[in-house]
Design a protein around this motif. Structure first.
Motif, PDB file in Angstrom:
ATOM      1  N   ASP A 217      -0.401 -22.361 -10.688  1.00 15.13           N
ATOM      2  CA  ASP A 217       0.346 -21.537 -11.767  1.00 15.13           C
ATOM      3  C   ASP A 217      -0.923 -20.676 -12.402  1.00 15.13           C
ATOM      4  OD1 ASP A 217       1.224 -20.554 -14.164  1.00 15.13           O
ATOM      5  OD2 ASP A 217       2.657 -22.337 -14.405  1.00 15.13           O
ATOM      6  N   PRO A 218      -0.830 -19.410 -12.056  1.00 15.84           N
ATOM      7  CA  PRO A 218      -1.851 -18.374 -12.700  1.00 15.84           C
ATOM      8  C   PRO A 218      -1.881 -18.569 -14.321  1.00 15.84           C
ATOM      9  CG  PRO A 218       0.304 -17.233 -11.873  1.00 15.84           C
ATOM     10  CD  PRO A 218       0.387 -18.537 -11.573  1.00 15.84           C
ATOM     11  N   ASP A 219      -1.075 -19.066 -14.949  1.00 17.55           N
ATOM     12  CA  ASP A 219      -1.326 -19.370 -16.557  1.00 17.55           C
ATOM     13  C   ASP A 219      -2.742 -20.254 -16.559  1.00 17.55           C
ATOM     14  OD1 ASP A 219       0.559 -17.539 -16.893  1.00 17.55           O
ATOM     15  OD2 ASP A 219       2.130 -18.862 -17.854  1.00 17.55           O
ATOM     16  N   TRP A 220      -2.189 -21.473 -15.515  1.00 17.19           N
ATOM     17  CA  TRP A 220      -3.229 -22.454 -15.602  1.00 17.19           C
ATOM     18  C   TRP A 220      -5.024 -22.055 -15.554  1.00 17.19           C
ATOM     19  CZ3 TRP A 220      -1.396 -27.500 -12.790  1.00 17.19           C
ATOM     20  CH2 TRP A 220      -0.298 -27.710 -13.215  1.00 17.19           C
TER      21      TRP A 220
ATOM     22  N   ALA B  78      -5.865 -18.812 -15.723  1.00 16.86           N
ATOM     23  CA  ALA B  78      -6.121 -17.794 -16.859  1.00 16.86           C
ATOM     24  C   ALA B  78      -6.915 -18.876 -17.751  1.00 16.86           C
ATOM     25  CB  ALA B  78      -5.080 -16.984 -17.269  1.00 16.86           C
TER      26      ALA B  78
ATOM     27  N   ALA C 259      -1.797 -11.733 -10.561  1.00 11.97           N
ATOM     28  CA  ALA C 259      -1.034 -12.539 -11.194  1.00 11.97           C
ATOM     29  C   ALA C 259      -1.799 -12.939 -12.367  1.00 11.97           C
ATOM     30  CB  ALA C 259      -0.349 -13.667 -10.520  1.00 11.97           C
ATOM     31  N   VAL C 260      -3.033 -13.526 -11.811  1.00 12.83           N
ATOM     32  CA  VAL C 260      -3.941 -14.048 -12.919  1.00 12.83           C
ATOM     33  C   VAL C 260      -4.405 -13.084 -14.067  1.00 12.83           C
ATOM     34  CG1 VAL C 260      -6.203 -15.224 -13.386  1.00 12.83           C
ATOM     35  CG2 VAL C 260      -4.950 -15.873 -11.582  1.00 12.83           C
TER      36      VAL C 260
ATOM     37  N   SER D 275      -1.463 -13.055 -16.343  1.00 15.55           N
ATOM     38  CA  SER D 275      -1.648 -14.194 -17.211  1.00 15.55           C
ATOM     39  C   SER D 275      -2.564 -14.129 -18.291  1.00 15.55           C
ATOM     40  CB  SER D 275      -1.721 -15.390 -16.523  1.00 15.55           C
ATOM     41  OG  SER D 275      -0.840 -15.611 -15.736  1.00 15.55           O
TER      42      SER D 275
ATOM     43  N   LYS E 110      -1.464 -11.743 -20.837  1.00 14.28           N
ATOM     44  CA  LYS E 110      -0.272 -12.359 -21.457  1.00 14.28           C
ATOM     45  C   LYS E 110      -0.901 -13.210 -22.484  1.00 14.28           C
ATOM     46  CE  LYS E 110       2.054 -15.573 -19.720  1.00 14.28           C
ATOM     47  NZ  LYS E 110       2.706 -16.360 -18.787  1.00 14.28           N
ATOM     48  N   LEU E 111      -1.790 -14.149 -22.158  1.00 18.40           N
ATOM     49  CA  LEU E 111      -2.277 -15.271 -23.026  1.00 18.40           C
ATOM     50  C   LEU E 111      -3.183 -15.101 -23.973  1.00 18.40           C
ATOM     51  CD1 LEU E 111      -2.053 -17.815 -19.978  1.00 18.40           C
ATOM     52  CD2 LEU E 111      -0.383 -17.953 -22.111  1.00 18.40           C
TER      53      LEU E 111
END
Ligand SMILES: NC(=O)c1ccc[n+]([C@@H]2O[C@H](COP(=O)([O-])OP(=O)(O)OC[C@H]3O[C@@H](n4cnc5c(N)ncnc54)[C@H](O)[C@@H]3O)[C@@H](O)[C@H]2O)c1
Ligand SMILES: N[C@H](CO)Cc1c[nH]c[nH+]1
Ligand SMILES: [Zn+2]
Length: 435
Positions: free
Chosen positions: A253-256, A258, A285-286, A289, A292-293
């Protein structure tokens, strides 16, 4: 939402090596002003002892103590800090300490001997250091986990006395740091920091006992002071800014990822956070993220600076090439966020700590997995290792020669001694051959 500019590199592009070297290099605060300031502080503490330490503590940490005794905390104070913790925190602290202890117990080296045919006994006697100084950083942030990571291996090794120093800016003491000292079994705690604390430990003062080795991370003043006192005392290493390198096959998951990059970037503006992947869409994608994060985090300005200065998204040909690049970077922390990390492991030669598989985020290693979080940085994993029990143990060679051994070894030694022109060496061996 503003985007964060992370350097994008392509490992197959011309000039990649140079671009990577530029990304890794940074100008730490090792400038002449720091060298000069540290030299003066060390000199003052060496000459004037406690009085100088108290003055610098007033100046740099704004702690208004009259004397050094006023800067020492009692064991009762440490216990009180432990009792004051909310249950969840106390439980977490003790659980982390237990896991760190259990891991490090496996590192204990034992003495050994063996006996040769003529009765000569050879071996190695392992002993713990007598007294160790533990530097716990406290300028910008407090690090209770670093108390555990430094103190527990020393206790496991059998160090007799642990002296901890920790700055308390404006006199504000951190209960979690003090509670960690209680849990780890630290013997004495002084609320002093910076080069003056390193000097007090290295030279000893009336109140602060001289130690045999100083361990623990700190800022540029601490690092420079440790470098200068090395030789009078031992030191563990010169730790630079935190680093994370993630190798990902593009399926996590790219959020992980990031957030993993942020986890080290939030330490300071010079932290290094790099992702390598053969999947270009995943790198995009990262980046998304990250954008976004980042606004969701309180330390976003530190992270933004760190990631835009020393962050990198590197596109590689395949995972083999990712490992080659990782070996060049020799990161403090390496995450292998891939389906089969065991297949990559044999290709990794240089990394402080290796985090295997998608579930293993680096943050777990910082607090409680068990291995030490004091690790080689700035490419020094090419030749050095995590802080461990072995840093608090030393080895003496053992030689117990039998009468027969004195004859056979004497023959060899005398021949070589005459060859070196050292008569006394030769005769010393020969006396015992005639016996
Ligand atoms: N590698 C690791 O395991 C690890 C763990 C925790 C922290 N760290 C790092 O440790 C560092 C901690 O730095 P910090 O500043 O927060 O705390 P610190 O305790 O290292 O430094 C604070 C001290 O610096 C001295 N100082 C500050 N400004 C000075 C000046 N102008 N002149 C002389 N002395 C001065 C003061 O004496 C003060 O007490 C950070 O870089 C952090 O990333 C590393
Ligand atoms: N990651 C740091 C070492 O590079 C250690 C740490 C302490 N607290 C959180 N992290
Ligand atoms: Zn960390």
């Amino acid at each position: 939402m503003s985007s964060v500019a992370i350097t994008r590199l392509d490992a197959s592009a011309a000039g990649f090596q140079k671009q990577l070297a530029d990304l890794l290099s940074f100008s730490a605060d090792t400038d002449a002003a720091i060298h000069q300031a540290v030299a003066e502080i060390l000199d003052a503490v060496r000459k004037r002892g406690d009085a100088a330490v108290v003055e610098y503590t007033r100046r740099f940490d704004r702690v208004q103590a009259n004397d050094m005794a006023g800067l020492e905390l009692s064991q009762e104070r440490l216990q009180q800090a432990l009792k004051s913790l909310p249950l969840r925190l106390e439980t977490a602290l003790k659980a982390a300490a237990e896991r760190v202890r259990s891991y490090h117990e496996r590192q204990l080296q034992q003495s050994w001997t063996y006996t040769e045919a003529d009765g000569t006994v050879l071996g190695q006697q392992v002993t713990a250091l007598d007294r160790v100084g533990l530097y716990v950083p406290g300028g910008k942030a407090a690090y209770p986990s670093s108390v555990l990571m430094n103190a527990i291996p020393a206790k496991v090794a059998g160090v007799k006395e642990l002296i901890m120093v920790v700055p308390t800016p404006d006199g504000v003491q951190n209960d979690l740091v003090l509670a960690a000292a209680a849990v780890a079994g630290v013997d004495r705690v002084f609320t002093i920091g910076g080069a003056q604390a390193v000097a007090a430990l290295a030279y000893g003062t009336e109140i602060v006992p001289q130690v045999d080795k100083i361990v623990g991370p700190g800022n540029a003043y601490v690092a420079e002071a440790k470098r200068r006192v090395f030789g009078i005392v031992g030191i563990d290493m010169i730790a630079g800014p935190s680093e994370i390198l993630v190798i990902c096959d593009g399926k996590t998951d790219p959020d992980w990822i990031a957030m993993d990059l942020f986890s080290q970037a939030e330490h300071d503006e010079l932290a290094q956070s790099i992702l390598i992947s053969p999947d270009v869409a995943f790198l995009d994608a990262v980046q998304a993220s990250v954008d976004k994060l980042l606004p969701t985090l309180p330390r976003q300005e530190v992270i933004r600076t760190s990631i835009s200065k020393r962050g990198g998204l590197i596109q590689c040909r395949d995972l083999d090439q990712a490992c080659e690049i990782a070996n060049y970077i020799a990161p403090e922390h390496l995450e292998l966020s891939v389906a089969d990390p065991d297949a990559l492991l044999p290709k990794i030669r240089h990394a402080g700590a290796i985090f295997m598989g998608r579930n293993t985020c680096e943050a777990l290693g910082d607090y409680c997995a068990g291995p030490n979080h004091v690790l080689p940085t700035s490419r020094t994993a090419r030749f050095s290792s995590p802080l461990g029990v072995y840093d608090f143990q030393k080895r003496s060679s053992l030689i117990h020669v039998s009468a027969q051994g004195a004859r056979t070894l004497g023959e060899i030694a005398a021949a070589l001694a005459y060859g070196e022109g050292l008569q006394a060496h030769a005769r010393s061996a020969e006396f015992r051959m005639e016996h």
